[in-house]
Design a protein around this motif. Structure first.
Motif, PDB file in Angstrom:
ATOM      1  N   ARG A 134       0.850  -1.188   0.000  1.00 17.47           N
ATOM      2  CA  ARG A 134       0.000   0.000   0.000  1.00 17.47           C
ATOM      3  C   ARG A 134       0.889   1.242   0.000  1.00 17.47           C
ATOM      4  O   ARG A 134       1.948   1.258   0.614  1.00 17.47           O
ATOM      5  N   GLY A 135       0.443   2.270  -0.673  1.00 11.17           N
ATOM      6  CA  GLY A 135       1.278   3.454  -0.885  1.00 11.17           C
ATOM      7  C   GLY A 135       1.672   3.490  -2.338  1.00 11.17           C
ATOM      8  O   GLY A 135       1.072   4.226  -3.142  1.00 11.17           O
ATOM      9  N   PRO A 136       2.653   2.658  -2.751  1.00 10.27           N
ATOM     10  CA  PRO A 136       2.945   2.570  -4.187  1.00 10.27           C
ATOM     11  C   PRO A 136       1.888   1.769  -4.938  1.00 10.27           C
ATOM     12  O   PRO A 136       1.841   1.800  -6.161  1.00 10.27           O
ATOM     13  N   ASP A 137       1.033   1.021  -4.187  1.00 10.82           N
ATOM     14  CA  ASP A 137      -0.058   0.235  -4.773  1.00 10.82           C
ATOM     15  C   ASP A 137       0.473  -0.746  -5.805  1.00 10.82           C
ATOM     16  O   ASP A 137       0.165  -0.685  -6.998  1.00 10.82           O
ATOM     17  N   THR A 138       1.282  -1.678  -5.303  1.00 11.79           N
ATOM     18  CA  THR A 138       1.908  -2.673  -6.170  1.00 11.79           C
ATOM     19  C   THR A 138       1.790  -4.067  -5.560  1.00 11.79           C
ATOM     20  O   THR A 138       1.524  -4.223  -4.361  1.00 11.79           O
ATOM     21  N   ILE A 139       2.022  -5.055  -6.424  1.00 19.40           N
ATOM     22  CA  ILE A 139       2.243  -6.428  -5.992  1.00 19.40           C
ATOM     23  C   ILE A 139       3.702  -6.757  -6.308  1.00 19.40           C
ATOM     24  O   ILE A 139       4.131  -6.685  -7.464  1.00 19.40           O
ATOM     25  N   ALA A 140       4.465  -7.092  -5.281  1.00 18.72           N
ATOM     26  CA  ALA A 140       5.878  -7.426  -5.445  1.00 18.72           C
ATOM     27  C   ALA A 140       6.045  -8.936  -5.497  1.00 18.72           C
ATOM     28  O   ALA A 140       5.334  -9.675  -4.804  1.00 18.72           O
ATOM     29  N   VAL A 144       4.548  -5.068  -9.924  1.00 16.87           N
ATOM     30  CA  VAL A 144       3.560  -4.605 -10.896  1.00 16.87           C
ATOM     31  C   VAL A 144       2.460  -3.826 -10.172  1.00 16.87           C
ATOM     32  O   VAL A 144       2.220  -4.042  -8.983  1.00 16.87           O
ATOM     33  N   PRO A 145       1.779  -2.896 -10.863  1.00 14.30           N
ATOM     34  CA  PRO A 145       0.669  -2.170 -10.244  1.00 14.30           C
ATOM     35  C   PRO A 145      -0.440  -3.121  -9.793  1.00 14.30           C
ATOM     36  O   PRO A 145      -0.714  -4.132 -10.458  1.00 14.30           O
ATOM     37  N   SER A 146      -1.069  -2.787  -8.684  1.00 13.41           N
ATOM     38  CA  SER A 146      -2.142  -3.632  -8.146  1.00 13.41           C
ATOM     39  C   SER A 146      -3.464  -3.441  -8.882  1.00 13.41           C
ATOM     40  O   SER A 146      -4.428  -4.157  -8.603  1.00 13.41           O
ATOM     41  N   GLY A 147      -3.519  -2.473  -9.783  1.00 17.75           N
ATOM     42  CA  GLY A 147      -4.743  -2.225 -10.529  1.00 17.75           C
ATOM     43  C   GLY A 147      -5.746  -1.371  -9.790  1.00 17.75           C
ATOM     44  O   GLY A 147      -6.885  -1.185 -10.258  1.00 17.75           O
ATOM     45  N   TYR A 158      -5.874 -12.810  -6.803  1.00 21.47           N
ATOM     46  CA  TYR A 158      -7.015 -11.894  -6.748  1.00 21.47           C
ATOM     47  C   TYR A 158      -6.741 -10.847  -5.676  1.00 21.47           C
ATOM     48  O   TYR A 158      -6.508 -11.189  -4.512  1.00 21.47           O
ATOM     49  N   VAL A 159      -6.751  -9.583  -6.066  1.00 16.73           N
ATOM     50  CA  VAL A 159      -6.342  -8.491  -5.189  1.00 16.73           C
ATOM     51  C   VAL A 159      -7.541  -7.623  -4.810  1.00 16.73           C
ATOM     52  O   VAL A 159      -8.284  -7.156  -5.687  1.00 16.73           O
ATOM     53  N   ALA A 160      -7.716  -7.404  -3.492  1.00 14.73           N
ATOM     54  CA  ALA A 160      -8.739  -6.494  -2.984  1.00 14.73           C
ATOM     55  C   ALA A 160      -8.111  -5.118  -2.785  1.00 14.73           C
ATOM     56  O   ALA A 160      -7.310  -4.921  -1.867  1.00 14.73           O
ATOM     57  N   ASN A 161      -8.458  -4.178  -3.660  1.00 19.49           N
ATOM     58  CA  ASN A 161      -7.978  -2.799  -3.550  1.00 19.49           C
ATOM     59  C   ASN A 161      -8.993  -1.998  -2.742  1.00 19.49           C
ATOM     60  O   ASN A 161     -10.025  -1.553  -3.252  1.00 19.49           O
ATOM     61  N   GLU A 162      -8.672  -1.818  -1.475  1.00 19.10           N
ATOM     62  CA  GLU A 162      -9.625  -1.266  -0.515  1.00 19.10           C
ATOM     63  C   GLU A 162     -10.146   0.111  -0.902  1.00 19.10           C
ATOM     64  O   GLU A 162     -11.356   0.366  -0.849  1.00 19.10           O
ATOM     65  N   ARG A 163      -9.281   1.028  -1.282  1.00 17.43           N
ATOM     66  CA  ARG A 163      -9.700   2.416  -1.462  1.00 17.43           C
ATOM     67  C   ARG A 163     -10.243   2.727  -2.852  1.00 17.43           C
ATOM     68  O   ARG A 163     -10.851   3.792  -3.038  1.00 17.43           O
ATOM     69  N   SER A 164     -10.045   1.830  -3.813  1.00 14.64           N
ATOM     70  CA  SER A 164     -10.642   2.050  -5.142  1.00 14.64           C
ATOM     71  C   SER A 164     -11.867   1.174  -5.372  1.00 14.64           C
ATOM     72  O   SER A 164     -12.438   1.172  -6.456  1.00 14.64           O
ATOM     73  N   ASP A 165     -12.254   0.413  -4.337  1.00  9.81           N
ATOM     74  CA  ASP A 165     -13.493  -0.386  -4.394  1.00  9.81           C
ATOM     75  C   ASP A 165     -13.470  -1.400  -5.538  1.00  9.81           C
ATOM     76  O   ASP A 165     -14.471  -1.574  -6.247  1.00  9.81           O
ATOM     77  N   THR A 166     -12.337  -2.081  -5.707  1.00  7.95           N
ATOM     78  CA  THR A 166     -12.218  -3.022  -6.813  1.00  7.95           C
ATOM     79  C   THR A 166     -11.502  -4.295  -6.379  1.00  7.95           C
ATOM     80  O   THR A 166     -10.684  -4.299  -5.455  1.00  7.95           O
ATOM     81  N   VAL A 167     -11.829  -5.398  -7.078  1.00  5.06           N
ATOM     82  CA  VAL A 167     -11.087  -6.647  -6.998  1.00  5.06           C
ATOM     83  C   VAL A 167     -10.544  -6.930  -8.393  1.00  5.06           C
ATOM     84  O   VAL A 167     -11.291  -6.947  -9.373  1.00  5.06           O
ATOM     85  N   ILE A 168      -9.229  -7.132  -8.486  1.00  6.35           N
ATOM     86  CA  ILE A 168      -8.540  -7.312  -9.762  1.00  6.35           C
ATOM     87  C   ILE A 168      -7.994  -8.736  -9.852  1.00  6.35           C
ATOM     88  O   ILE A 168      -7.442  -9.267  -8.878  1.00  6.35           O
ATOM     89  N   THR A 169      -8.148  -9.348 -11.020  1.00 13.94           N
ATOM     90  CA  THR A 169      -7.641 -10.696 -11.269  1.00 13.94           C
ATOM     91  C   THR A 169      -6.321 -10.644 -12.020  1.00 13.94           C
ATOM     92  O   THR A 169      -6.191  -9.921 -13.013  1.00 13.94           O
ATOM     93  N   PHE A 170      -5.329 -11.405 -11.537  1.00  9.01           N
ATOM     94  CA  PHE A 170      -4.037 -11.530 -12.200  1.00  9.01           C
ATOM     95  C   PHE A 170      -3.774 -13.012 -12.481  1.00  9.01           C
ATOM     96  O   PHE A 170      -4.044 -13.870 -11.635  1.00  9.01           O
ATOM     97  N   THR A 183       8.123 -17.214 -14.608  1.00 14.85           N
ATOM     98  CA  THR A 183       8.713 -16.056 -13.941  1.00 14.85           C
ATOM     99  C   THR A 183       8.022 -15.682 -12.640  1.00 14.85           C
ATOM    100  O   THR A 183       8.584 -14.957 -11.819  1.00 14.85           O
ATOM    101  N   GLY A 184       6.767 -16.143 -12.474  1.00 12.34           N
ATOM    102  CA  GLY A 184       5.986 -15.767 -11.306  1.00 12.34           C
ATOM    103  C   GLY A 184       5.357 -14.391 -11.391  1.00 12.34           C
ATOM    104  O   GLY A 184       4.642 -13.982 -10.475  1.00 12.34           O
ATOM    105  N   ILE A 185       5.602 -13.642 -12.457  1.00 12.78           N
ATOM    106  CA  ILE A 185       5.113 -12.260 -12.557  1.00 12.78           C
ATOM    107  C   ILE A 185       3.616 -12.246 -12.847  1.00 12.78           C
ATOM    108  O   ILE A 185       3.134 -12.950 -13.741  1.00 12.78           O
ATOM    109  N   PRO A 186       2.823 -11.425 -12.133  1.00 13.78           N
ATOM    110  CA  PRO A 186       1.389 -11.336 -12.375  1.00 13.78           C
ATOM    111  C   PRO A 186       1.074 -10.488 -13.604  1.00 13.78           C
ATOM    112  O   PRO A 186       1.723  -9.471 -13.857  1.00 13.78           O
ATOM    113  N   ALA A 187       0.054 -10.906 -14.348  1.00 11.63           N
ATOM    114  CA  ALA A 187      -0.470 -10.131 -15.473  1.00 11.63           C
ATOM    115  C   ALA A 187      -1.961  -9.956 -15.273  1.00 11.63           C
ATOM    116  O   ALA A 187      -2.696 -10.937 -15.091  1.00 11.63           O
TER     117      ALA A 187
END
Length: 352
Positions: free
Chosen positions: A265-271, A288-291, A313-325, A331-335
Motif C-alpha cells: 500500500r502506498g505505491p499500490d503494487t504487488i511485489a 507490478v501495479p495492483s490495478g 485476486y487483489v482487494a484494492n480497498e480504497r478504489s473499491d475493486t477486486v482485480i484478477t491476475f 517467472t511468477g510475474i502477475p499479469a
C-alpha cells in the motif's frame, strides 16, 4: 456463470468508515479463473477478515468493531449464508481469525486491544463462549503505531498445536500452545522479537520456513523454524523499489513455493520474490501495479485447466475493486486480466 467455485469477499461497512455492505459472493470459473459479478449474501458490520472451517461448510467473519465479535455462517450450495451464531471476542477491532486444523477452535487477533481470543467450535462449527483471552504488553519505537500492543494475525500451524500470534505494536511473534481440550493458550517462555520498528503484520509458511512481512519498515524476512518454535533469521529485503512510504499488507506463496508475493500500500503494487530453497533469502524479482488503490489483501488460487494456472485476486480497498491476475508459471510475474469487480471497500478474499 451459474456454477464454479464460491469466492467470498469481506468489506468494511459504514461502522468502520467503509462503503461496503457486508459479505458478498462471486463464482469462480475453475478453468479460466474468471470471477462473476459479486452478490451480497450477508449484511453484517465490517467483516474485515474471513476464514473457512477445514471440513464443514461454515464461514467465519471478524467484525472489526470497538466491541469485537466473530460470526459463523452456514454456506449453501448457491453461496447464500445463514447466520449460525456470534460471540464477542473480548477485544477491540479484531482484524484476523483462523480455525485450527482439527476444526475444534477459532482463534482471533484483536488489533485494538493487542489480544488473542479463543472460541470452541461445536460439531456444527458454531462458536461457543470464549475459553481464553490473552493480552500482550509493551510498545515499540514507532510512536504513532506502536504505543501499545496490536495483535494483527492469529494463525495455527497446519499440524500440531502451535498458534502463532503476530503483534505489530510490540514487534513480537508469540508461538502459543493451544490445549485442544480446555481451549486455553499456553504462553511461550518469551515472545520472539523482530528488529525494532518492523511492525510485523502477516506471515506465510513454506519449506519449513516462515516469511514475515513488516508493515512499518516495508520488509520481508525469511526465518528458519526450530521444533520448539525458535526462529533464526535467514535473509531480509525491502518489499518495494518505490520511493516514499510503503505499507505492506498481505503476503502469500505460490503453490510450488518458488515465489512469494507481497501487496504494497502506498505505491499500490504487488511485489514478486524468488524464494531459493537453500538460502531462504527472499529476492525481489518484479513489481507490478495492483490495478487500484491500497491493496489490502489477496488470495492465490489454482485452476484445474491443463497445467494448473495460478491466479492472484487483489482487494484494492480504497478504489473499491477486486482485480484478477494470472501468474506466469516460469517467472511468477502477475499479469492483469479478466473483468474488474466493483464493490465497496473490499478487505478480504476467500475461496470457499
Amino acid at each position: 456463470m451459474s456454477d464454479g467455485e464460491l469466492v467470498f469477499i469481506g468489506c468494511y461497512t459504514s461502522e468502520s468508515g467503509g462503503r461496503g455492505d457486508g459479505i458478498s459472493v462471486a463464482r469462480r470459473d475453475p478453468r479460466t479463473g474468471e470471477l462473476s459479478a459479486p452478490r451480497l449474501v450477508a449484511t453484517t458490520p465490517s467483516p474485515s477478515f474471513l476464514a473457512r472451517h477445514p471440513r464443514l461448510p461454515v464461514l467465519y467473519a471478524a467484525g472489526e468493531l470497538a466491541e469485537g465479535r466473530v460470526t459463523a455462517w452456514a454456506i449453501a450450495a448457491d453461496g447464500d449464508l445463514t447466520l449460525l451464531g456470534e460471540q464477542p471476542t473480548g477485544g477491540e477491532h479484531p482484524c484476523h481469525l483462523a480455525v485450527t486444523a482439527d476444526g475444534r477452535h477459532l482463534v482471533t487477533a484483536n488489533y485494538g486491544s493487542g489480544s488473542v481470543s479463543v472460541h470452541p467450535l461445536d460439531l456444527l462449527g458454531v462458536p461457543g463462549e470464549r475459553t481464553d483471552l490473552r493480552r500482550h504488553a509493551g510498545a515499540g519505537p514507532v510512536e504513532d503505531r506502536q504505543e501499545g500492543p496490536h495483535a494483527h494475525m492469529a494463525t495455527p500451524d497446519p499440524d500440531g498445536d502451535r498458534v502463532w500470534v503476530i503483534d505489530l505494536g510490540v514487534d513480537g511473534l508469540f508461538p502459543y500452545r493451544l490445549d485442544p481440550e480446555s481451549g486455553r493458550l499456553e504462553p511461550p517462555p518469551a515472545p520472539f522479537h523482530v528488529r525494532p520498528g518492523t511492525g510485523p503484520r502477516h506471515l506465510a509458511r513454506g519449506d519449513g520456513r516462515l516469511y514475515l512481512v513488516g508493515e512499518l519498515d516495508g520488509s520481508i524476512t525469511g526465518y528458519d523454524v526450530a521444533a520448539d518454535g525458535t526462529l533464526s533469521e535467514r535473509g531480509r529485503a525491502r518489499t518495494s523499489e518505490a520511493d516514499g512510504p510503503v505499507q505492506p499488507s498481505e503476503i502469500g506463496l505460490g503453490a510450488d513455493g518458488r515465489f512469494g508475493y507481497v501487496a504494497n500500500r502506498g505505491p499500490d503494487t504487488i511485489a514478486v520474490f524468488a524464494l531459493p530453497g537453500t538460502s531462504g533469502i527472499p529476492a525481489l524479482i518484479g513489481e507490478v501495479p495492483s490495478g487500484g488503490a491500497w491493496p489490502r489483501h489477496f488470495s492465490i488460487m489454482t485452476s484445474i485447466e491443463p497445467g494448473g494456472s495460478e491466479f492472484l485476486y487483489v482487494a484494492n480497498e480504497r478504489s473499491d475493486t477486486v482485480i484478477t491476475f494470472r501468474l506466469d508459471p516460469e517467472t511468477g510475474i502477475p499479469a492483469a486480466g479478466g473483468p474488474v469487480l466493483e464493490l465497496g471497500t473490499p478487505t478480504c478474499i476467500l475461496r470457499a
